[in-house]
Design a protein around this motif. Structure first.
Motif, PDB file in Angstrom:
ATOM      1  N   GLN A   1       0.845  -1.195   0.000  1.00  0.00           N
ATOM      2  CA  GLN A   1       0.000   0.000   0.000  1.00  0.00           C
ATOM      3  C   GLN A   1       0.887   1.254   0.000  1.00  0.00           C
ATOM      4  N   ASN A   2       0.434   2.301  -0.629  1.00  0.00           N
ATOM      5  CA  ASN A   2       1.211   3.537  -0.740  1.00  0.00           C
ATOM      6  C   ASN A   2       1.095   4.342   0.551  1.00  0.00           C
ATOM      7  N   GLY A   3       2.213   4.439   1.272  1.00  0.00           N
ATOM      8  CA  GLY A   3       2.222   5.115   2.567  1.00  0.00           C
ATOM      9  C   GLY A   3       1.854   6.590   2.514  1.00  0.00           C
ATOM     10  N   SER A   4       2.008   7.212   1.349  1.00  0.00           N
ATOM     11  CA  SER A   4       1.707   8.641   1.225  1.00  0.00           C
ATOM     12  C   SER A   4       0.227   8.948   1.418  1.00  0.00           C
ATOM     13  N   TYR A   5      -0.616   7.944   1.220  1.00  0.00           N
ATOM     14  CA  TYR A   5      -2.063   8.188   1.257  1.00  0.00           C
ATOM     15  C   TYR A   5      -2.779   7.477   2.398  1.00  0.00           C
ATOM     16  N   ILE A   6      -2.021   6.897   3.330  1.00  0.00           N
ATOM     17  CA  ILE A   6      -2.657   6.244   4.484  1.00  0.00           C
ATOM     18  C   ILE A   6      -3.417   7.280   5.298  1.00  0.00           C
ATOM     19  N   HIS A   7      -4.586   6.889   5.773  1.00  0.00           N
ATOM     20  CA  HIS A   7      -5.534   7.825   6.385  1.00  0.00           C
ATOM     21  C   HIS A   7      -6.113   7.172   7.633  1.00  0.00           C
ATOM     22  N   ARG A   8      -6.333   7.946   8.674  1.00  0.00           N
ATOM     23  CA  ARG A   8      -7.010   7.417   9.856  1.00  0.00           C
ATOM     24  C   ARG A   8      -8.428   6.974   9.479  1.00  0.00           C
TER      25      ARG A   8
ATOM     26  N   ALA B   1     -11.224  -2.573   4.767  1.00  0.00           N
ATOM     27  CA  ALA B   1     -10.084  -2.981   5.583  1.00  0.00           C
ATOM     28  C   ALA B   1      -9.762  -1.893   6.605  1.00  0.00           C
ATOM     29  N   VAL B   2      -9.399  -2.316   7.810  1.00  0.00           N
ATOM     30  CA  VAL B   2      -9.065  -1.348   8.848  1.00  0.00           C
ATOM     31  C   VAL B   2      -8.039  -1.948   9.808  1.00  0.00           C
ATOM     32  N   ALA B   3      -7.044  -1.138  10.158  1.00  0.00           N
ATOM     33  CA  ALA B   3      -6.101  -1.511  11.218  1.00  0.00           C
ATOM     34  C   ALA B   3      -6.705  -1.037  12.529  1.00  0.00           C
ATOM     35  N   PRO B   4      -7.164  -1.936  13.387  1.00  0.00           N
ATOM     36  CA  PRO B   4      -7.940  -1.517  14.556  1.00  0.00           C
ATOM     37  C   PRO B   4      -7.178  -0.646  15.544  1.00  0.00           C
ATOM     38  N   GLU B   5      -5.844  -0.762  15.574  1.00  0.00           N
ATOM     39  CA  GLU B   5      -5.075   0.077  16.492  1.00  0.00           C
ATOM     40  C   GLU B   5      -5.118   1.545  16.090  1.00  0.00           C
ATOM     41  N   GLU B   6      -5.539   1.811  14.846  1.00  0.00           N
ATOM     42  CA  GLU B   6      -5.669   3.189  14.364  1.00  0.00           C
ATOM     43  C   GLU B   6      -7.079   3.744  14.593  1.00  0.00           C
TER      44      GLU B   6
END
Length: 377
Positions: free
Chosen positions: A138-145, A166-171
């Motif tokens: 995944q492109n780190g430049s566009y990662i979003h909460r 998809a979601v990273a639950p720690e975020e």
């Protein structure tokens, strides 16, 4: 149309010799013996397995196109390739891109008239709500909460097609996003550093799926079981598994089937645009990817999707990883259809469902595909 004398895969997971009658785009009846009188076409499946059309709920592209190209040309080519390779129902995946790029992709997908090829039964929104530490390709430049406004905008543009996000639950502070988004769609734990307790809390909050098990998450160990252990304990949770021979070692594939069973494993391809193409240079999510054989990697060596379609994965699971055929078929048909909520439409050879079937010989070579009642090849 009548398909005669095949070894038909039933909803109970067994194979039995039977005939199948198809009326227009639907299965009409399945019986030990059906008369041929009046049938416009009769297909003799003697000595062949007849299984439901495959269901891939997580892949990015094939045949030189990416779903994120967002064009009719790309959608048409992808759906044609998937259908010709036995994958008749799909939920293609987006990548972590800018809000503007994603908006255009979802808008175009929502307007797409999917009358040919594989049926788009949903969209998998993979990113941008992921962890930078486990971003993978995944492109780190566009990662979003995690952001309901962002999601709802994309869901509206898609016409409600997003079947999982998809979601990273720690975020996700206090799991507020998961609690809210699961009123509309499925939340999948993905690209995450979550430990066991965090993942378990995410499942308790409503997440019911795990994206590409073992990949882009902490390892499963005896003192820190992480997402994998939490998913095992949450019996309503389904998990994705890539059986291309690259992403997960055959021993771990066997272990996953022993842990979760075919009723909870959704086999996916996670295929990218190089699938069905020659070795060479391609792209995924706007990032350059080199493909050699089954292996697709970014410049830093990170695995970037797969170069195998779902039928390739089914075949590899059975012939190279010793997964029973009945289990592999279930993981490629009924389980993913149930996981994303369209088992009433496809995923089994059942009267009233979409007439999607794949005929395979005893070596699992593709003989014929039936998609929405029409023979493809």
């Amino acid at each position: 149309m009548i398909i005669k004398n095949g070894l038909v895969y039933g909803e109970d997971g067994s194979f039995s010799k039977a005939d199948i009658e198809i009326n227009a785009e639907s299965f009409r009846q399945i019986a030990p013996k059906l008369p041929e009188n009046g049938a416009e076409q009769v297909i003799d499946a003697e000595g062949l397995y007849v299984i439901p059309g495959l269901v891939d709920i997580h892949f990015h592209g094939c045949a030189g196109y990416d779903f994120c190209d967002g064009t009719i040309e790309a959608f048409d080519a992808i759906m044609q390739y998937e259908m010709e390779h036995g994958v008749t129902s799909v939920s293609p995946a987006t990548m972590t891109l800018s809000e503007g790029q994603l908006a255009k992709i979802f808008e175009n997908a929502g307007k797409y008239e999917n009358n040919r090829g594989s049926k788009i039964r949903g969209i998998t929104m993979e990113g941008p709500f992921v962890s930078s530490a486990k971003k993978g390709a995944q492109n780190g430049s566009y990662i979003h909460r995690p952001d309901m406004r962002f999601f709802e905008k994309m869901q509206k543009l898609s016409g409600g097609l997003i079947r999982q996000v998809a979601v990273a639950p720690e975020e996700d502070t206090d799991f507020a996003f998961i609690k809210e988004v699961t009123k509309q769609t499925h939340a999948s734990v993905a690209h995450t550093t979550a430990d066991y307790d965090t993942a378990a809390a995410a499942f308790a909050a409503g997440a019911d799926h795990v994206t590409h098990l073992f990949n882009a998450m902490p390892p499963f160990t005896h003192r820190a079981p992480g997402v994998i252990g939490a998913a095992f304990d949450a019996k309503e949770v389904s998990v994705e598994l890539i059986c291309d021979g690259i992403h997960v070692h055959p021993s771990m594939v066997r272990a996953a089937f022993a842990m979760f069973g075919a009723d909870r494993i959704c086999m996916i391809s996670d295929s990218m645009m190089a699938t069905g193409m020659e070795n060479g240079d391609y792209a995924l999510g706007g990032q350059p990817v080199k493909v050699v054989g089954r292996l697709a990697t970014l410049k830093d060596g990170t695995i970037a999707g797969s170069a195998s379609n779902l039928l390739d994965c089914l075949r590899a699971a059975v012939k190279e990883m010793n997964i029973p055929l009945a289990d592999a078929v279930r993981a490629c048909t009924a389980t993913p259809a149930k996981a994303l909520g369209f088992y009433g439409e496809c995923g089994s050879i059942t009267a009233g469902k979409s007439a999607d079937a794949v005929l395979l010989d005893k070596e699992l070579n593709l003989v014929k595909v039936i998609c929405r009642g029409k023979a493809v090849n």
